[in-house]
Write an enzyme that holds these catalytic residues in place. Structure first.
Site, PDB file in Angstrom:
ATOM      1  N   CYS A  14     -11.540  11.444  24.954  1.00  0.00           N
ATOM      2  CA  CYS A  14     -12.513  11.699  24.051  1.00  0.00           C
ATOM      3  C   CYS A  14     -11.890  13.187  23.910  1.00  0.00           C
ATOM      4  CB  CYS A  14     -13.761  11.479  24.495  1.00  0.00           C
ATOM      5  SG  CYS A  14     -14.146  12.598  25.931  1.00  0.00           S
ATOM      6  N   HIS A  42     -12.032  10.909  35.758  1.00  0.00           N
ATOM      7  CA  HIS A  42     -12.065   9.857  36.875  1.00  0.00           C
ATOM      8  C   HIS A  42     -10.841   8.915  36.558  1.00  0.00           C
ATOM      9  CE1 HIS A  42     -15.879  10.956  38.005  1.00  0.00           C
ATOM     10  NE2 HIS A  42     -16.678  10.802  36.791  1.00  0.00           N
ATOM     11  N   HIS A  76     -17.604  17.652  32.270  1.00  0.00           N
ATOM     12  CA  HIS A  76     -18.944  17.539  32.696  1.00  0.00           C
ATOM     13  C   HIS A  76     -19.937  18.517  32.839  1.00  0.00           C
ATOM     14  CE1 HIS A  76     -17.103  13.511  33.983  1.00  0.00           C
ATOM     15  NE2 HIS A  76     -16.758  13.914  35.021  1.00  0.00           N
ATOM     16  N   CYS A  98     -17.656  20.437  28.152  1.00  0.00           N
ATOM     17  CA  CYS A  98     -17.712  19.845  26.934  1.00  0.00           C
ATOM     18  C   CYS A  98     -18.753  20.433  26.037  1.00  0.00           C
ATOM     19  CB  CYS A  98     -17.719  18.268  26.775  1.00  0.00           C
ATOM     20  SG  CYS A  98     -18.051  17.586  25.255  1.00  0.00           S
ATOM     21  N   HIS A 123     -24.535  11.282  39.068  1.00  0.00           N
ATOM     22  CA  HIS A 123     -23.316  11.822  38.077  1.00  0.00           C
ATOM     23  C   HIS A 123     -23.360  13.426  38.094  1.00  0.00           C
ATOM     24  CE1 HIS A 123     -20.851  12.094  34.806  1.00  0.00           C
ATOM     25  NE2 HIS A 123     -20.238  10.880  35.044  1.00  0.00           N
ATOM     26  N   GLU A 125     -22.528  15.111  35.747  1.00  0.00           N
ATOM     27  CA  GLU A 125     -23.084  15.892  34.390  1.00  0.00           C
ATOM     28  C   GLU A 125     -24.685  15.903  34.496  1.00  0.00           C
ATOM     29  OE1 GLU A 125     -22.105  13.761  30.860  1.00  0.00           O
ATOM     30  OE2 GLU A 125     -24.038  14.302  29.986  1.00  0.00           O
ATOM     31  N   SER A 226     -18.289   6.576  34.732  1.00  0.00           N
ATOM     32  CA  SER A 226     -19.486   5.867  34.204  1.00  0.00           C
ATOM     33  C   SER A 226     -19.364   5.260  32.654  1.00  0.00           C
ATOM     34  CB  SER A 226     -20.715   6.779  34.061  1.00  0.00           C
ATOM     35  OG  SER A 226     -20.989   7.523  32.822  1.00  0.00           O
ATOM     36  N   ASN A 227     -18.586   5.902  31.916  1.00  0.00           N
ATOM     37  CA  ASN A 227     -18.436   5.404  30.445  1.00  0.00           C
ATOM     38  C   ASN A 227     -17.510   4.106  30.391  1.00  0.00           C
ATOM     39  OD1 ASN A 227     -15.551   6.130  29.137  1.00  0.00           O
ATOM     40  ND2 ASN A 227     -16.233   7.950  30.575  1.00  0.00           N
ATOM     41  N   SER A 272     -11.779   8.982  30.148  1.00  0.00           N
ATOM     42  CA  SER A 272     -10.703   9.573  30.702  1.00  0.00           C
ATOM     43  C   SER A 272      -9.214   8.988  31.097  1.00  0.00           C
ATOM     44  CB  SER A 272     -11.408  10.172  31.977  1.00  0.00           C
ATOM     45  OG  SER A 272     -12.079   9.177  32.714  1.00  0.00           O
TER      46      SER A 272
HETATM   47 FE1  F3S Z   1     -18.478  12.982  24.403  1.00  0.00          FE
HETATM   48 FE2  F3S Z   1     -16.110  13.235  25.805  1.00  0.00          FE
HETATM   49 FE3  F3S Z   1     -17.750  15.247  25.774  1.00  0.00          FE
HETATM   50  S1  F3S Z   1     -17.332  11.638  26.058  1.00  0.00           S
HETATM   51  S2  F3S Z   1     -19.765  14.424  25.612  1.00  0.00           S
HETATM   52  S3  F3S Z   1     -16.653  14.358  23.905  1.00  0.00           S
HETATM   53  S4  F3S Z   1     -16.664  14.783  27.374  1.00  0.00           S
END
Ligand code: F3S
Length: 664
Positions: A14, A42, A76, A98, A123, A125, A226-227, A272
């Site tokens: 992402c 991860h 995170h 992020c 987690h 985050e 987790s995702n 990831s």
């Molecule tokens: Fe979304 Fe990736 Fe940030 S899932 S919150 S863009 S680290």
């Protein structure tokens, strides 16, 4: 048996992960290595690959030796205490949290009551979010709807205005919808912030759509991610799932068993999972299922929007720093807009132009595919939009506003709606001998008089806008003027018979006699050009456009002051102000003079007043008459002298005796 292998859209890195990985690789390249606080993502094989590029991992920031180099905070994010510690110990670090996670940090940091966080309490985050909550406030982490319900019941009679709820960015979106419903049922005023990252929800819904038509879904990603775990759960509701970390985890027998006798095989990957692992998985699956008819890169590319130089694209601002804004284009590139390309207004901080979360339009000005970087210009889009607006303004005659940013040869530059507008000197409203520089940094209204689209040239006129404003003000003035109306105006010119005062676009005249209660020879004695005068309308003629003004105030009327202080037979100290053949005028109080008739100058005959009195003499005089109607006062010096012989007569014998004694 025919198989079609389909790759879910949004599979793989992402924006936030890509940004953190790029930051670490760039830092390691520039500094000969760097450390990340905890594994950057991860995914063990990606961590190994990064290790070969000089990106190493440390698990303890407290024992980190700053001589080792820069520490990268992963996407995170971390507890506030961590960055506070690094700052205090002077440990160099780059915060690659992020921006979507950082936004949650700033939300909870402002909370003063109770914070509910929907997410996995173990987690990093979520631990980071907890670590950004203020000390002393109640922080509750709930994993699901049941936990939320229990916690809300325990909060009975809680002050609901101080309750907020946020979600881990990767929290399951349908669970989140249920949580929101439950929370609202208990506390209608709870503030809920939708903090699930759209990258996650899009990835989840795209994976689910594919799973619905697939025979088998291959979910690629770290087992601790987790995702990725959530992706596997979502897909598992619709078809069998093969959850693997990398290509080597694929068991051919299992694939053959689960794939059945043909159909769609879907592949999706967590945030990831690097592209090369997805490619490897696809290759192996194709070999197992004998599906060669698949161009992986073409499929990967399909998941991204294409960008070209000159493209006008929509983008979401994900970070803003002192020099630039970082934007998400929904492509595989990282988008950057440097400060100079954000706005045409010079010396403006990016944070004054855009904020995180803004959706903006920008034009692609350069693409670096090797580095996955796109540079864009918002200013160019602003200019195009402004050009359209200005073309309409020429037709409509609309007045626009802008800020004068520079005085140039032959005129000034105004920035309006992000575009440069040239105002020729003759259209600035500044007189020929005036200084155009004085307009710089002021906000002005102007009319657009010409737009040359091909050259992007816009010409405006401040003078025309001013004239329109003045005409409108004049029309309003004549519509609303009435006798007695008060104004504060500026003296524009002075004549011997009076002064002209600007009442706001219309000039009125104050006659010299109306200027002051005192006797003056010329208005210049009491006013200067530029003075502000409080005036009132004595009369006006809309046809001839004439306004006659008064300036004297009744409370300052010297006659009123005089009559309050003096009466007939009073003796006043007066000053001779002029001599005439028939007598002398003397000032009793400022603004009131009395006449000492030649017959009242002395108790002896006077043929020429000037032989007895001079201008400037200060004498005592008796008030012998006050004519209220004509505002006239008669004075007499003689009246005081006539009293003297009578008094002298009473005292004369003694004086004579003294004289006689003296003589003896
Ligand atoms: Fe979304 Fe990736 Fe940030 S899932 S919150 S863009 S680290």
């Amino acid at each position: 048996m025919a198989y079609t292998i389909k790759l879910a859209k949004s599979a793989g890195f992402c924006f936030g992960v890509k940004r953190a990985v790029d930051t670490a690789v760039r830092t390691a390249t520039e500094q000969g290595g760097c450390y990340t606080y905890g594994p950057l993502i991860h995914n063990n094989s990606e961590i190994e690959r990064l290790g070969t590029l000089g990106v190493k991992v440390t698990e303890d920031y407290k024992t980190f030796d700053k001589e080792k180099g820069t520490l990268i905070i992963r996407s995170h994010g971390v507890e506030k205490a961590v960055t506070d510690y690094l700052t205090e110990k002077d440990i160099p670090y780059i915060d690659a949290t992020c921006p979507f996670v950082a936004k949650i940090h700033s939300i909870v940091a402002k909370a003063e009551g109770t914070v509910i966080i929907a997410g996995d309490r173990t987690h990093p985050e979520v631990m980071g979010i907890v670590g950004h909550c203020n000390e002393g406030i109640k922080v509750i982490v709930i994993a699901d709807e049941q936990e939320l319900q229990k916690e809300l019941e325990a909060l009975e009679n809680y002050c609901e205005n101080a309750l907020i709820m946020v979600a881990q960015t990767t929290y399951n979106s349908s669970k989140w919808q249920s949580c929101k419903r439950i929370a609202k049922k208990y506390y209608t005023n709870i503030k809920i912030f939708d903090t699930i990252c759209s990258a996650t929800s899009e990835r989840q819904s795209e994976a689910e759509s594919l799973a619905k038509e697939a025979r088998l879904m291959v979910v690629v990603g770290g087992r601790h991610s987790s995702n990725t775990t959530k992706l596997a759960q979502i897909c598992g509701k619709h078809c069998p799932v093969l959850f693997i970390e990398q290509g080597s985890d694929i068991d051919k027998a299992e694939v053959t068993r689960l794939a059945g006798d043909g159909g769609i095989i879907g592949i999706t990957a967590g945030a990831s999972t690097p592209a090369y692992i997805i490619k490897e998985v696809h290759k192996i699956m194709s070999e197992i299922l004998n599906n060669e008819d698949f161009d992986f890169m073409a499929e990967v590319d399909k998941t991204f929007k294409k960008v070209y130089i000159g493209n006008r694209v929509k983008a979401v601002v994900v970070a803003v720093n002192n020099n630039e804004a970082v934007v998400d284009l929904g492509t595989k590139h990282s988008g950057y807009i440097v400060a100079e390309e954000l706005t045409a207004t010079p010396n403006v901080a990016p944070s004054d132009v855009v904020s995180v979360g803004d959706e903006i339009e920008a034009i692609v000005i350069s693409i670096n595919d090797a580095e996955g970087v796109v540079h864009l210009s918002k200013k160019k889009v602003d200019s195009v939009l402004a050009l359209e607006k200005f073309k309409t303004a020429v037709e409509s005659g609309e007045t626009l506003e802008g800020v004068v940013t520079a005085a140039v040869k032959g005129g000034v530059i105004v920035i309006a709606d992000g575009a440069r507008v040239f105002i020729p000197a003759s259209q600035t409203g500044v007189p020929r001998d005036g200084k155009l520089e004085e307009l710089v940094k002021t906000t002005v209204s102007f009319k657009v008089i010409e737009v040359t689209e091909a050259r992007g040239r816009i010409v405006g006129s401040i003078r025309m806008a001013k004239k329109e404003q003045n005409d409108a003000a004049k029309a309003k003035f004549w519509e609303t003027i009435e006798e007695g109306q008060k104004f504060t105006g500026e003296v524009k010119s002075i004549e011997s018979y009076g002064v002209f005062v600007d009442l706001g676009g219309v000039d009125g005249m104050v006659h010299t006699s109306e200027l002051t209660w005192n006797r003056i020879r010329h208005p210049k004695e009491v006013v200067s050009i530029g003075d502000k005068l409080d005036v009132y309308v004595k009369s006006f003629d809309p046809e001839k456009k004439r306004v006659s003004l008064g300036c004297k105030k009744e409370e300052d009327n010297p006659w009123t002051k005089f009559t309050a202080q003096y009466a007939v037979d009073d003796v006043a100290d007066v000053k001779i102000v002029s001599i005439t053949p028939f007598g002398a005028f003397a000032q009793i109080v400022p603004g009131v003079d009395g006449l000492i008739h030649i017959s009242q100058v002395s108790n002896e005959r006077v043929n020429n007043v000037a032989q007895v009195l001079s201008v400037g003499d200060e004498v005592k005089a008796k008030i012998i008459e006050i004519n209220e109607e004509a505002n006239r006062v008669s004075l007499s010096i003689r009246a005081l002298m006539e009293a003297a012989p009578a008094e002298a007569a009473e005292e004369a014998p003694e004086a004579e005796e003294e004289t006689a004694e003296d003589a003896e």
